[in-house]
Design a protein around this motif. Structure first.
Motif, PDB file in Angstrom:
ATOM      1  N   PHE A   1     -26.251  23.729 -15.466  1.00  0.00           N
ATOM      2  CA  PHE A   1     -25.773  22.709 -14.550  1.00  0.00           C
ATOM      3  C   PHE A   1     -26.545  21.407 -14.699  1.00  0.00           C
ATOM      4  CE2 PHE A   1     -24.569  26.739 -12.721  1.00  0.00           C
ATOM      5  CZ  PHE A   1     -23.256  26.514 -12.327  1.00  0.00           C
ATOM      6  N   HIS A   2     -26.291  20.711 -15.802  1.00  0.00           N
ATOM      7  CA  HIS A   2     -26.878  19.402 -16.021  1.00  0.00           C
ATOM      8  C   HIS A   2     -25.775  18.415 -16.335  1.00  0.00           C
ATOM      9  CE1 HIS A   2     -31.140  20.404 -15.708  1.00  0.00           C
ATOM     10  NE2 HIS A   2     -30.786  21.577 -16.179  1.00  0.00           N
ATOM     11  N   GLU A   3     -26.124  17.155 -16.196  1.00  0.00           N
ATOM     12  CA  GLU A   3     -25.079  16.139 -16.200  1.00  0.00           C
ATOM     13  C   GLU A   3     -24.375  15.973 -17.546  1.00  0.00           C
ATOM     14  OE1 GLU A   3     -27.989  15.890 -14.865  1.00  0.00           O
ATOM     15  OE2 GLU A   3     -27.588  15.536 -12.754  1.00  0.00           O
ATOM     16  N   HIS A   4     -25.082  16.234 -18.611  1.00  0.00           N
ATOM     17  CA  HIS A   4     -24.440  16.083 -19.917  1.00  0.00           C
ATOM     18  C   HIS A   4     -25.251  16.824 -20.963  1.00  0.00           C
ATOM     19  CE1 HIS A   4     -27.669  13.148 -20.366  1.00  0.00           C
ATOM     20  NE2 HIS A   4     -27.398  13.053 -21.645  1.00  0.00           N
ATOM     21  N   CYS A   5     -24.679  16.969 -22.134  1.00  0.00           N
ATOM     22  CA  CYS A   5     -25.391  17.516 -23.294  1.00  0.00           C
ATOM     23  C   CYS A   5     -25.403  16.458 -24.374  1.00  0.00           C
ATOM     24  CB  CYS A   5     -24.720  18.790 -23.807  1.00  0.00           C
ATOM     25  SG  CYS A   5     -24.852  20.193 -22.700  1.00  0.00           S
TER      26      CYS A   5
ATOM     27  N   VAL B   1     -28.244  40.378 -13.976  1.00  0.00           N
ATOM     28  CA  VAL B   1     -27.888  39.909 -12.645  1.00  0.00           C
ATOM     29  C   VAL B   1     -26.489  39.322 -12.665  1.00  0.00           C
ATOM     30  CG1 VAL B   1     -30.293  39.402 -12.055  1.00  0.00           C
ATOM     31  CG2 VAL B   1     -28.849  37.591 -12.975  1.00  0.00           C
ATOM     32  N   GLU B   2     -25.822  39.419 -11.539  1.00  0.00           N
ATOM     33  CA  GLU B   2     -24.595  38.676 -11.304  1.00  0.00           C
ATOM     34  C   GLU B   2     -24.966  37.500 -10.419  1.00  0.00           C
ATOM     35  OE1 GLU B   2     -21.784  41.346  -9.609  1.00  0.00           O
ATOM     36  OE2 GLU B   2     -21.484  42.456 -11.483  1.00  0.00           O
ATOM     37  N   VAL B   3     -24.625  36.297 -10.851  1.00  0.00           N
ATOM     38  CA  VAL B   3     -25.088  35.097 -10.164  1.00  0.00           C
ATOM     39  C   VAL B   3     -23.942  34.107 -10.037  1.00  0.00           C
ATOM     40  CG1 VAL B   3     -25.941  34.099 -12.330  1.00  0.00           C
ATOM     41  CG2 VAL B   3     -26.837  33.271 -10.165  1.00  0.00           C
ATOM     42  N   SER B   4     -23.892  33.446  -8.898  1.00  0.00           N
ATOM     43  CA  SER B   4     -22.945  32.363  -8.693  1.00  0.00           C
ATOM     44  C   SER B   4     -23.683  31.194  -8.064  1.00  0.00           C
ATOM     45  CB  SER B   4     -21.787  32.809  -7.791  1.00  0.00           C
ATOM     46  OG  SER B   4     -22.260  33.235  -6.529  1.00  0.00           O
ATOM     47  N   GLY B   5     -23.120  29.999  -8.241  1.00  0.00           N
ATOM     48  CA  GLY B   5     -23.750  28.813  -7.682  1.00  0.00           C
ATOM     49  C   GLY B   5     -24.954  28.365  -8.468  1.00  0.00           C
ATOM     50  N   MET B   6     -25.720  27.462  -7.872  1.00  0.00           N
ATOM     51  CA  MET B   6     -26.913  26.917  -8.497  1.00  0.00           C
ATOM     52  C   MET B   6     -27.855  26.436  -7.410  1.00  0.00           C
ATOM     53  SD  MET B   6     -25.753  23.086  -9.712  1.00  0.00           S
ATOM     54  CE  MET B   6     -27.474  22.601  -9.865  1.00  0.00           C
ATOM     55  N   GLY B   7     -29.122  26.229  -7.774  1.00  0.00           N
ATOM     56  CA  GLY B   7     -30.103  25.687  -6.842  1.00  0.00           C
ATOM     57  C   GLY B   7     -30.183  26.481  -5.553  1.00  0.00           C
TER      58      GLY B   7
ATOM     59  N   SER C   1     -16.973  26.844 -20.280  1.00  0.00           N
ATOM     60  CA  SER C   1     -16.241  28.010 -19.797  1.00  0.00           C
ATOM     61  C   SER C   1     -17.155  28.960 -19.031  1.00  0.00           C
ATOM     62  CB  SER C   1     -15.581  28.748 -20.964  1.00  0.00           C
ATOM     63  OG  SER C   1     -16.549  29.347 -21.814  1.00  0.00           O
ATOM     64  N   VAL C   2     -18.430  29.050 -19.438  1.00  0.00           N
ATOM     65  CA  VAL C   2     -19.395  29.867 -18.699  1.00  0.00           C
ATOM     66  C   VAL C   2     -19.760  29.177 -17.385  1.00  0.00           C
ATOM     67  CG1 VAL C   2     -21.701  30.892 -18.743  1.00  0.00           C
ATOM     68  CG2 VAL C   2     -20.304  30.881 -20.818  1.00  0.00           C
ATOM     69  N   ASN C   3     -20.001  27.887 -17.461  1.00  0.00           N
ATOM     70  CA  ASN C   3     -20.387  27.100 -16.293  1.00  0.00           C
ATOM     71  C   ASN C   3     -19.339  27.183 -15.187  1.00  0.00           C
ATOM     72  OD1 ASN C   3     -20.191  24.527 -14.666  1.00  0.00           O
ATOM     73  ND2 ASN C   3     -22.109  24.092 -15.713  1.00  0.00           N
ATOM     74  N   GLU C   4     -18.070  27.186 -15.546  1.00  0.00           N
ATOM     75  CA  GLU C   4     -16.994  27.107 -14.558  1.00  0.00           C
ATOM     76  C   GLU C   4     -16.645  28.453 -13.930  1.00  0.00           C
ATOM     77  OE1 GLU C   4     -13.834  25.201 -16.650  1.00  0.00           O
ATOM     78  OE2 GLU C   4     -14.600  23.172 -16.229  1.00  0.00           O
ATOM     79  N   LYS C   5     -17.233  29.526 -14.412  1.00  0.00           N
ATOM     80  CA  LYS C   5     -16.965  30.825 -13.799  1.00  0.00           C
ATOM     81  C   LYS C   5     -17.531  30.867 -12.384  1.00  0.00           C
ATOM     82  CE  LYS C   5     -16.516  33.994 -17.697  1.00  0.00           C
ATOM     83  NZ  LYS C   5     -16.978  35.297 -18.239  1.00  0.00           N
TER      84      LYS C   5
ATOM     85  N   GLN D   1     -30.718  15.748 -18.667  1.00  0.00           N
ATOM     86  CA  GLN D   1     -30.348  15.075 -17.435  1.00  0.00           C
ATOM     87  C   GLN D   1     -29.950  13.639 -17.725  1.00  0.00           C
ATOM     88  OE1 GLN D   1     -33.493  14.174 -14.653  1.00  0.00           O
ATOM     89  NE2 GLN D   1     -32.200  14.705 -12.928  1.00  0.00           N
ATOM     90  N   SER D   2     -28.887  13.164 -17.096  1.00  0.00           N
ATOM     91  CA  SER D   2     -28.473  11.783 -17.269  1.00  0.00           C
ATOM     92  C   SER D   2     -29.526  10.833 -16.713  1.00  0.00           C
ATOM     93  CB  SER D   2     -27.149  11.535 -16.541  1.00  0.00           C
ATOM     94  OG  SER D   2     -26.120  12.294 -17.098  1.00  0.00           O
ATOM     95  N   LYS D   3     -29.780   9.762 -17.392  1.00  0.00           N
ATOM     96  CA  LYS D   3     -30.773   8.804 -16.937  1.00  0.00           C
ATOM     97  C   LYS D   3     -30.356   8.215 -15.591  1.00  0.00           C
ATOM     98  CE  LYS D   3     -32.631   7.472 -21.417  1.00  0.00           C
ATOM     99  NZ  LYS D   3     -32.882   6.365 -22.345  1.00  0.00           N
TER     100      LYS D   3
END
Length: 255
Positions: free
Chosen positions: A217-221, A60-66, A34-38, A237-239
């Motif tokens: 923002f990683h492929e899985h937990c 900070v207010e932040v959107s996106g990644m990388g 739910s945090v990731n999808e904001k 990170q996914s192999k």
């Protein structure tokens, strides 16, 4: 509650029992999602090593990644640690002999002052705690000790998700991840300072907030059993996904 078994990488949550039939793993992942999808997240970064004897925090207010990250700095404050605590930390860093009770006392004081810093930041920026999505915490290093020893306590104190215990590595090195210690963090700051035109006194706190955001923002937990303490999720990170540098964090949740 009987303690479970902690395995490397993943969720820590209460083991199933008659009194607690739901282990909480799905709920923890749902909260992170739910945090990731904001579209925009409010993240507080807390740094402990930029200036001797000082803590710093930025919201900070932040959107996106990388490379697509968009950042807006809402506020920053710093906080002076008491002289006696600074002396104790310096002695620890120099290899001083401290017993477990003394170390626990230092840990308590560090948490106390981090909590004060957090509240002062909310007051200074007139930010409601309900507006905060995530806290990024870079722990304080003193010799072989790291404070706070359990970042989950800060999650309990604030009622918020805390990202900490950052690590970095690459899929091509066999999956080995290195803890993101102070010297590694300092080495990552140059590009951030240049990109966002950050002043030297605030750059590390903002960097910690960005590390927390990136770790979402990683492929899985991966999942594992509980150690009987508090629930956490560790990003991974996914192999085979990439041979580039991979950033991970452990996420701590309030009960």
């Amino acid at each position: 509650m009987d303690p479970g078994v902690r395995e490397p990488g993943g969720i820590r949550s209460a083991p199933s029992s008659n009194n607690n039939p739901f282990d909480g793993r799905a709920l923890l992942k749902t909260r992170l999602k739910s945090v990731n999808e904001k579209q925009k997240r409010t993240v507080i970064g807390i740094e402990t090593g930029n200036s001797p004897g000082k803590l710093g925090a930025a919201v900070v207010e932040v959107s996106g990644m990388g490379d697509d990250t968009i950042l807006y700095l809402r506020g920053f404050i710093d906080y002076d640690l008491p002289h006696e605590l600074v002396e104790a930390l310096d002695a620890l860093a120099a290899g001083g002999d401290f017993d477990s009770e003394e170390t626990a006392g230092i840990n308590f004081l560090v948490l106390h002052h981090i909590s004060n810093l957090f509240q002062d930041l909310l007051d200074e920026t007139e930010l409601s705690i309900d507006e905060v999505d995530l806290i990024g915490l870079k722990c304080l290093e003193a010799g072989k000790e790291i404070f706070p020893s359990d970042p989950a306590v800060l999650s309990e104190m604030t009622g918020l998700i805390v990202a900490s215990r950052f690590s970095i590595g690459a899929e091509g090195n066999g999956g080995e991840m290195l803890p993101l210690r102070e010297f590694l963090l300092q080495g990552m700051l140059g590009d951030m300072v240049e990109k966002y035109s950050l002043d030297n006194d605030i750059r590390e706190a903002v960097a910690v907030a960005l590390l927390a955001n990136e770790s979402l923002f990683h492929e899985h937990c991966e999942t594992c059993e509980s150690d009987g303490k508090r629930p956490t999720v560790k990003s991974a990170q996914s192999k085979g996904a990439s041979e580039e540098a991979c950033l991970c964090a452990e996420f701590f949740f309030p009960r």
